[in-house]
Design a protein around this motif. Structure first.
Motif, PDB file in Angstrom:
ATOM      1  N   THR A 273      -3.130  18.791   0.717  1.00 44.12           N
ATOM      2  CA  THR A 273      -3.891  19.605   0.036  1.00 44.12           C
ATOM      3  C   THR A 273      -5.136  19.976   0.524  1.00 44.12           C
ATOM      4  OG1 THR A 273      -3.101  17.957  -1.795  1.00 44.12           O
ATOM      5  CG2 THR A 273      -4.343  19.828  -2.382  1.00 44.12           C
ATOM      6  N   ALA A 274      -5.698  19.114   1.467  1.00 41.96           N
ATOM      7  CA  ALA A 274      -7.116  19.369   2.034  1.00 41.96           C
ATOM      8  C   ALA A 274      -6.942  20.276   3.082  1.00 41.96           C
ATOM      9  CB  ALA A 274      -7.699  17.946   2.494  1.00 41.96           C
TER      10      ALA A 274
ATOM     11  N   SER B 269      -7.077  23.597   1.550  1.00 43.51           N
ATOM     12  CA  SER B 269      -8.104  23.994   0.449  1.00 43.51           C
ATOM     13  C   SER B 269      -9.153  24.885   0.749  1.00 43.51           C
ATOM     14  CB  SER B 269      -8.710  22.611   0.038  1.00 43.51           C
ATOM     15  OG  SER B 269      -9.642  22.203   0.962  1.00 43.51           O
TER      16      SER B 269
ATOM     17  N   ARG C 173       0.697  -1.183   0.019  1.00 45.18           N
ATOM     18  CA  ARG C 173       0.080   0.077  -0.064  1.00 45.18           C
ATOM     19  C   ARG C 173       0.973   1.286  -0.059  1.00 45.18           C
ATOM     20  NH1 ARG C 173      -3.243  -3.751   0.570  1.00 45.18           N
ATOM     21  NH2 ARG C 173      -5.502  -3.525   0.902  1.00 45.18           N
TER      22      ARG C 173
ATOM     23  N   THR D 242      -0.371  13.297   0.641  1.00 41.19           N
ATOM     24  CA  THR D 242      -0.267  14.495  -0.313  1.00 41.19           C
ATOM     25  C   THR D 242      -1.847  15.086  -0.078  1.00 41.19           C
ATOM     26  OG1 THR D 242       1.187  13.580  -1.783  1.00 41.19           O
ATOM     27  CG2 THR D 242       0.141  15.347  -2.713  1.00 41.19           C
ATOM     28  N   ALA D 243      -2.689  14.190  -0.345  1.00 37.96           N
ATOM     29  CA  ALA D 243      -4.281  14.678  -0.331  1.00 37.96           C
ATOM     30  C   ALA D 243      -4.367  15.219   0.941  1.00 37.96           C
ATOM     31  CB  ALA D 243      -4.819  13.158  -0.422  1.00 37.96           C
ATOM     32  N   LYS D 244      -3.891  14.759   2.007  1.00 42.63           N
ATOM     33  CA  LYS D 244      -4.394  15.454   3.427  1.00 42.63           C
ATOM     34  C   LYS D 244      -3.782  16.823   3.234  1.00 42.63           C
ATOM     35  CE  LYS D 244      -5.801  14.099   7.471  1.00 42.63           C
ATOM     36  NZ  LYS D 244      -7.151  13.620   7.558  1.00 42.63           N
TER      37      LYS D 244
ATOM     38  N   HIS E 114       1.964   3.230  -2.432  1.00 43.00           N
ATOM     39  CA  HIS E 114       1.293   4.340  -3.262  1.00 43.00           C
ATOM     40  C   HIS E 114       0.169   4.943  -2.324  1.00 43.00           C
ATOM     41  CE1 HIS E 114       3.938   3.054  -6.307  1.00 43.00           C
ATOM     42  NE2 HIS E 114       3.641   1.703  -6.084  1.00 43.00           N
ATOM     43  N   PHE E 115      -0.582   4.106  -1.654  1.00 37.56           N
ATOM     44  CA  PHE E 115      -1.517   4.786  -1.040  1.00 37.56           C
ATOM     45  C   PHE E 115      -1.212   5.621   0.216  1.00 37.56           C
ATOM     46  CE2 PHE E 115      -4.410   4.140   2.911  1.00 37.56           C
ATOM     47  CZ  PHE E 115      -5.480   4.930   2.478  1.00 37.56           C
TER      48      PHE E 115
ATOM     49  N   ALA F 197      -0.114   8.778  -1.465  1.00 42.00           N
ATOM     50  CA  ALA F 197      -1.267   9.809  -2.126  1.00 42.00           C
ATOM     51  C   ALA F 197      -2.011  10.095  -0.976  1.00 42.00           C
ATOM     52  CB  ALA F 197      -2.150   8.722  -3.016  1.00 42.00           C
ATOM     53  N   HIS F 198      -2.118   9.553  -0.018  1.00 42.88           N
ATOM     54  CA  HIS F 198      -3.066  10.058   1.244  1.00 42.88           C
ATOM     55  C   HIS F 198      -2.019  11.142   1.866  1.00 42.88           C
ATOM     56  CE1 HIS F 198      -4.656   9.681   5.348  1.00 42.88           C
ATOM     57  NE2 HIS F 198      -5.765   9.712   4.699  1.00 42.88           N
TER      58      HIS F 198
END
Lengths: 264, 311
Positions: free
Chosen positions: B69-70, B73, B56, B65-67, B58-59, B62-63
């Protein structure tokens, strides 16, 4: 206990091997910070003075001794009134709630798909698809291949570019559709669906029913919780009726469902 | 656990003694064993768990980076805050401790010294804070999808590391602007950061388990972390403080992991910090803390795997 016969244990010709065995499962919840109602007239100060601490943890016995066997290729509907333990049972099968007593045996890892299971609300639909797929164990290449079909299946981009908006701006139906599409993108040995189908519109309900059919042909077992009798009747050939945490009936949908409807 | 069928039934269903009993005569456990079913939600072995986490990876990224960004945001300046936040932090601390209290006495190039301490400590602080909420704050995700839960505290540490790299860029600019020379010693920042990341990840994992079980911990954490900060020599040379105490206490103060990682970073970036100014055994301590927290935290978290997202 050994001579007890589990419902569904007998091999039917058109069904495959067992995929889920639920053996006398009891689930007890602990709820934090909820005080039981105070008897009227008990002064709070008096209780403090008497040094009786009010218990802050309550226990809820949600599932009381459920047993059955589910086989490959079966779609099983779970019906019952609110609070009868349907969702709790699904979560126990998914391995998300530990049974207080009894055991759940499963083939592979069951996936639970619930209405309340938002992924990350602040992120766009696109990001949620990516995260969901990667979390399910797809490689980045598999995710790229699956991405657009998921968005398309969910149908959220039909009117505007909703996939690029944060998920908190979605209607509950849109969010449910997207979550179903993400989970349905992979074949699961056991797929547990909690009310997801009744939230979408008519067109999506038809599409998701077809997808469930495909998943079942991929040698899986599907459990479906729904308050809509027609959804259960159209999707499941076996129905389990839960009443206050116990199995009230377990059998072919055309027998159990009318009986449930007469009583409910 | 094999079922004992009734006598009449046995004669009908199993004429030969060696015949296999039909499914309906088996006890649940035996039936499960016949078809290779496993207990749902059981904790996998450490080896399989580690392999799952690796699958996992990559998860996790990705998580992370997403966090990140959020987080920004909702604000108008968006990702610019990744740089603004450390800058403003440094400015506030300089205003209070550099100008108001004048703690700079005795420390050359105080701004660079202070910023290094603030940013490096902040990395541990935010990892620990976010780690405590790693499970509680992601319950929806935990209840929706199956993945090894260690991915969550790991991704949180990774997103804090990403944030720190922005801070380090700001720090580099401050340090160079204050006239510190660029020396080969700067390369030491890489292993120092790597060790601190492992330390933070371990701490985040251990606290994620605690925070999932006792939700009140996340309310308590800010106070513990603030106390820890004042013992970490963020604003002053920790050796000055150590001088006031008996030897055992000052040794303990110097072995404090955040003191160790801050000292390493200061030594790497600031020419004015000399080898002689550093407490002894700095690298040994840095490696030791990283291994102890990293391995310990991972084991602690793995042992709780069945509990997360329940109740």
């Amino acid at each position: 206990m050994a001579d007890r016969i589990l419902p569904g244990a007998a091999r039917a010709d058109h069904l495959g091997d067992p995929t889920v065995i639920v053996d006398d499962v009891h689930v007890v919840y602990r709820v934090n910070g909820v005080r039981p109602p105070r008897p009227a007239g008990t002064p709070r100060l008096g209780r403090l003075a008497a040094r009786r601490a009010a218990p802050v943890v309550r226990e809820v016995h949600a599932v009381k001794g459920v047993s059955f066997v589910a086989r490959q290729g079966e779609a099983i509907g779970l019906v019952g009134t609110n609070g009868s333990g349907k969702s709790t049972l699904l979560r126990a099968i998914a391995g998300l709630l530990p049974p207080h007593r009894g055991r759940v045996y499963t083939e592979g890892q069951p996936s639970l798909l619930g209405v309340n299971a938002a992924l990350m609300n602040d992120l766009t639909g696109d990001r949620n698809v990516t995260l969901g797929c990667l979390a399910m164990g797809m490689t980045p290449a598999e995710e790229r291949a699956a991405h657009d079909p998921i968005i398309e299946f969910a149908g959220i981009n039909e009117r505007d570019d909703a996939a690029a908006r944060p998920m908190r701006t979605y209607s509950s139906g849109m969010a449910a559709r997207l979550r179903f599409s993400i989970a349905a993108a992979r074949t699961h040995d056991v797929l547990l669906i909690d009310e997801a189908l009744s939230t979408g519109d008519r067109r999506f309900q038809r599409r998701s029913r077809d997808r469930i059919q495909e998943l079942r042909e991929g040698a899986g077992t599907v459990f479906l919780v729904s308050h809509s009798a027609s959804t259960i009747a159209e999707t499941c050939e076996r129905t389990i009726w839960l009443d206050a945490g116990r199995v009230r009936a377990d059998g072919p949908t055309e027998e159990v469902l009318p009986e449930y409807e007469r009583n409910a | 656990m094999i079922a004992v069928p009734g006598g009449a039934r046995r004669s009908a269903a199993a004429p030969a003694p060696a015949a296999v009993p039909p499914d309906e005569d088996l006890a649940p456990a035996a039936l499960a064993a016949r078809y290779g079913l496993a207990v749902s939600g059981a904790r996998p072995s450490l080896r399989r768990y580690t392999a799952e986490v690796w699958r996992r990876r990559h998860f996790v990224s990705a998580h992370a980076t997403a966090k990140l960004t959020a987080t920004y945001s909702g604000s108008r300046l968006g990702q610019l805050w990744q740089v603004m936040t450390p800058l403003l932090n440094a400015a506030v601390y300089y205003l209070i401790f550099g100008l108001l209290f004048g703690s700079s006495r005795g420390v050359p190039n105080y701004i660079a010294y202070l910023c290094t301490g603030v940013f490096v400590y902040n990395f541990t602080q935010t990892s620990v804070l976010a780690g405590t909420k790693a499970i509680q704050g992601n319950l929806a995700l935990v209840r929706a999808l199956h993945f090894p839960r260690a991915c969550l505290p790991l991704s949180i540490t990774l997103s804090q590391l990403q944030q720190l790299l922005f801070s380090m860029a700001v720090l580099t600019a401050i340090v160079l602007a204050r006239g510190e020379p660029l020396t080969p010693r700067w390369l030491l920042a890489v292993p120092a950061l790597a060790l601190q990341s492992v330390f933070n990840a371990g701490l985040a994992m251990a606290l994620a388990r605690l925070g999932a079980k006792v939700t009140d911990v996340s309310q308590l954490m800010p106070f513990i972390l603030r106390t820890w900060m004042y013992f970490s020599g963020v604003f002053y040379d920790p050796r000055h403080l150590a001088g006031h105490f008996p030897h055992a206490v000052s040794a303990a103060l110097e072995a404090n992991p955040t003191v160790v990682y801050i000292a390493l970073m200061r030594y790497a970036l600031l020419d004015s910090v000399h080898r002689a100014d550093l407490p002894p055994h700095l690298w040994t301590l840095a490696i030791g803390w990283a291994l102890a927290a990293g391995i310990g935290g991972y084991l602690v978290f793995w042992r709780g795997e069945e509990e997360y997202g329940r109740g």
